[in-house]
Motif scaffolding. Sequence first.
Motif, short mmCIF file in Angstrom:
data_model
loop_
_atom_site.label_atom_id
_atom_site.label_comp_id
_atom_site.label_asym_id
_atom_site.label_seq_id
_atom_site.Cartn_x
_atom_site.Cartn_y
_atom_site.Cartn_z
N GLN A 29 59.49 90.16 14.16
CA GLN A 29 59.29 90.76 15.20
C GLN A 29 59.46 89.26 16.59
OE1 GLN A 29 54.63 91.46 14.81
NE2 GLN A 29 54.13 90.37 16.67
N LEU A 30 59.90 88.69 16.14
CA LEU A 30 60.24 87.97 17.05
C LEU A 30 61.54 88.29 16.87
CD1 LEU A 30 60.37 85.24 19.42
CD2 LEU A 30 60.79 83.56 17.05
N HIS A 31 61.66 88.79 16.92
CA HIS A 31 63.72 89.25 17.11
C HIS A 31 63.73 90.55 18.38
CE1 HIS A 31 67.60 89.88 16.16
NE2 HIS A 31 67.79 91.18 16.46
N CYS A 32 62.65 91.70 17.37
CA CYS A 32 62.49 92.80 18.64
C CYS A 32 61.66 92.34 19.88
CB CYS A 32 61.71 93.26 17.99
SG CYS A 32 62.13 94.04 16.20
N TYR A 33 60.95 91.13 20.58
CA TYR A 33 60.06 90.65 21.32
C TYR A 33 61.44 90.39 22.07
CZ TYR A 33 57.61 87.14 24.66
OH TYR A 33 57.74 87.13 25.52
N ARG A 34 62.22 89.20 21.30
CA ARG A 34 63.12 88.72 22.96
C ARG A 34 64.61 89.81 22.44
NH1 ARG A 34 64.69 84.95 17.67
NH2 ARG A 34 63.69 82.44 18.86
N ILE A 35 64.45 91.01 22.45
CA ILE A 35 65.34 91.68 22.90
C ILE A 35 64.59 92.81 24.21
CG2 ILE A 35 66.53 94.09 22.18
CD1 ILE A 35 67.53 92.39 19.56
N LEU A 36 63.51 92.47 23.32
CA LEU A 36 62.62 93.82 24.25
C LEU A 36 61.94 93.13 25.59
CD1 LEU A 36 61.04 96.15 21.34
CD2 LEU A 36 63.34 97.06 22.95
N GLY A 37 61.27 92.11 25.37
CA GLY A 37 60.25 90.79 26.49
C GLY A 37 59.10 91.62 26.62
N TRP A 109 58.35 94.57 32.91
CA TRP A 109 57.63 95.18 31.82
C TRP A 109 57.29 93.58 30.78
CZ3 TRP A 109 62.68 96.46 33.26
CH2 TRP A 109 63.23 95.90 31.99
N LEU A 110 57.82 92.46 30.93
CA LEU A 110 58.01 90.80 30.86
C LEU A 110 56.45 90.98 29.99
CD1 LEU A 110 59.73 88.75 29.56
CD2 LEU A 110 59.20 87.59 31.73
N GLU A 111 55.97 90.10 28.80
CA GLU A 111 54.81 89.85 28.48
C GLU A 111 55.00 88.73 27.30
OE1 GLU A 111 52.78 93.94 27.28
OE2 GLU A 111 53.66 92.70 25.83
N PRO A 112 53.86 87.83 27.55
CA PRO A 112 54.06 86.82 26.80
C PRO A 112 53.91 86.73 25.76
CG PRO A 112 51.24 87.13 27.99
CD PRO A 112 52.39 88.03 28.30
N ILE A 143 63.98 84.37 27.40
CA ILE A 143 63.37 86.07 27.32
C ILE A 143 63.70 86.76 28.67
CG2 ILE A 143 61.77 87.38 26.92
CD1 ILE A 143 61.94 85.56 24.22
N ALA A 144 63.09 86.25 30.08
CA ALA A 144 63.48 86.84 30.77
C ALA A 144 64.92 86.84 30.92
CB ALA A 144 63.17 86.06 32.13
N SER A 145 66.60 86.24 31.00
CA SER A 145 67.61 86.02 31.52
C SER A 145 68.09 87.00 30.34
CB SER A 145 67.94 84.28 30.98
OG SER A 145 67.77 84.14 30.07
N LEU A 146 67.20 87.64 29.01
CA LEU A 146 67.45 88.09 28.59
C LEU A 146 67.36 89.25 28.98
CD1 LEU A 146 67.08 86.98 25.01
CD2 LEU A 146 68.72 86.85 25.85
N GLN A 147 66.78 89.46 29.96
CA GLN A 147 66.25 90.99 29.72
C GLN A 147 67.57 91.96 31.09
OE1 GLN A 147 63.36 92.86 28.34
NE2 GLN A 147 63.90 90.51 26.94
N ARG A 148 67.62 91.00 31.72
CA ARG A 148 68.33 91.39 32.56
C ARG A 148 70.03 91.82 32.11
NH1 ARG A 148 65.66 86.04 34.76
NH2 ARG A 148 64.75 86.73 36.28
N PRO A 150 72.47 93.95 29.96
CA PRO A 150 72.79 95.04 29.48
C PRO A 150 72.26 95.39 27.81
CG PRO A 150 74.95 94.73 30.64
CD PRO A 150 73.86 93.41 30.10
N PRO A 151 71.53 96.31 26.73
CA PRO A 151 71.36 95.25 25.74
C PRO A 151 72.06 95.12 24.35
CG PRO A 151 70.29 97.91 26.85
CD PRO A 151 71.34 97.47 27.56
N ARG A 152 73.18 95.78 24.59
CA ARG A 152 73.61 95.32 24.08
C ARG A 152 74.38 93.93 24.14
NH1 ARG A 152 78.48 98.13 19.64
NH2 ARG A 152 76.88 100.03 19.97
N GLN A 153 74.60 93.68 25.06
CA GLN A 153 74.50 91.88 25.46
C GLN A 153 73.63 91.10 24.64
OE1 GLN A 153 76.56 90.65 29.15
NE2 GLN A 153 77.63 92.71 29.27
N CYS A 154 72.37 91.25 25.00
CA CYS A 154 71.41 91.34 24.75
C CYS A 154 71.62 90.08 23.00
CB CYS A 154 70.18 91.82 25.12
SG CYS A 154 68.46 90.77 24.83
#
Length: 359
Positions: A29-37, A109-112, A143-148, A150-154
């Motif tokens: 779940q944490l892995h999915c959160y890192r990618i999706l924010g 869309w960022l959430e804590p 997490i915010a920097s990951l959202q910037r 492209p999805p595959r790079q994230c």
Amino acid sequence: MSEAMLDRARAGDEQAFRELSDLYRKELQLHCYRILGSLADAEDMLQETLLAAWRHLPDAAGADSLRAWLYRIATNRCLNALRAKRRRPPEPTPPFDPTEPSRRTEITWLEPYPDAMLPAIHETAPGPEDAYDAREAVQLAFIASLQRLPPRQCAIVVLRDVLGFSLAEVADMLGTTDTAVKGALQRARATVKRDAPPDPGGLSATSASASERELGRRFAEAFLDDDIDAVIALLTDSAWLAMPPAPHEYHGAAAITGFLRAYLSWRGQRGHRLVRTGANTQPAFGYYIARPDEDTADASGIIVLTVVGDRIQGVTWFLDADLHPRFDLPQTVTFDLPEISWAPGAGAARTIRRRRCRR
């Protein structure tokens, strides 16, 4: 975990599969959160991952590689979701006229992420120099920097530099080549480093340090006293205030002061409360504001502090009352609650400070 348990699950034993999946549930779940924010999106993708794993369990390799197989499913489910989903939630309408923001962000869309939901961090120690330590890889700025990206790079940054999978393993998970992964990783690292805050150093891997909690207490007291000057004194010179899902960001003392004054003018004499919790291993509070002429206060979002050294670098005020249940926080409180109190599981169950609320 044993091959015998995996064999039972392959044969259709739901209890065996549940025991297997529980070993990885929190970290997936944490892995999915890192990618999706987004915590809500991460919860959805976790369920999709486990459902897909159950359906395709006969295709899984041995127990030693089950974790990588699950990460492959989770990663690709997240990437598919990003391709299919419009990321911007509706912009909320503020109840007052805020001052002009310093800038507008696209990452609304960022959430804590509640500290209580974090796994015991046993992630594989990554090999590359650019590896992120366990706490840094959970904090909101990362997490915010990951959202910037492209999805595959994230996904590549998370799999390689956070979780420590090899280039070959990442390439296999994403159905590409080592060379492609290496090139994407170099570009992604440059972007993440550019956005990275200063390294606070020497902090616990799973929760805010004692000094951060003390700084959070001082912030809470100043905020509840409506002492804007005292709040500003706790901030760094380059501090910012953001309010997801609103796109507004305020940078620097003057801009933050202007916003807080506008908010205070709107709130007037209504009381408010803070309930202390933890998010993304950072100091956080559930915020409540009183109904007009009543002694009951309603949930009004989660405030998370980003601390650098002995000052606050960022204030992220999540304007979503629906987040409170995920932090085990009530939707309403009454004014017999101390102005600053502890949430269940957020620390010692004690009052930090008690005084009569200004009405």
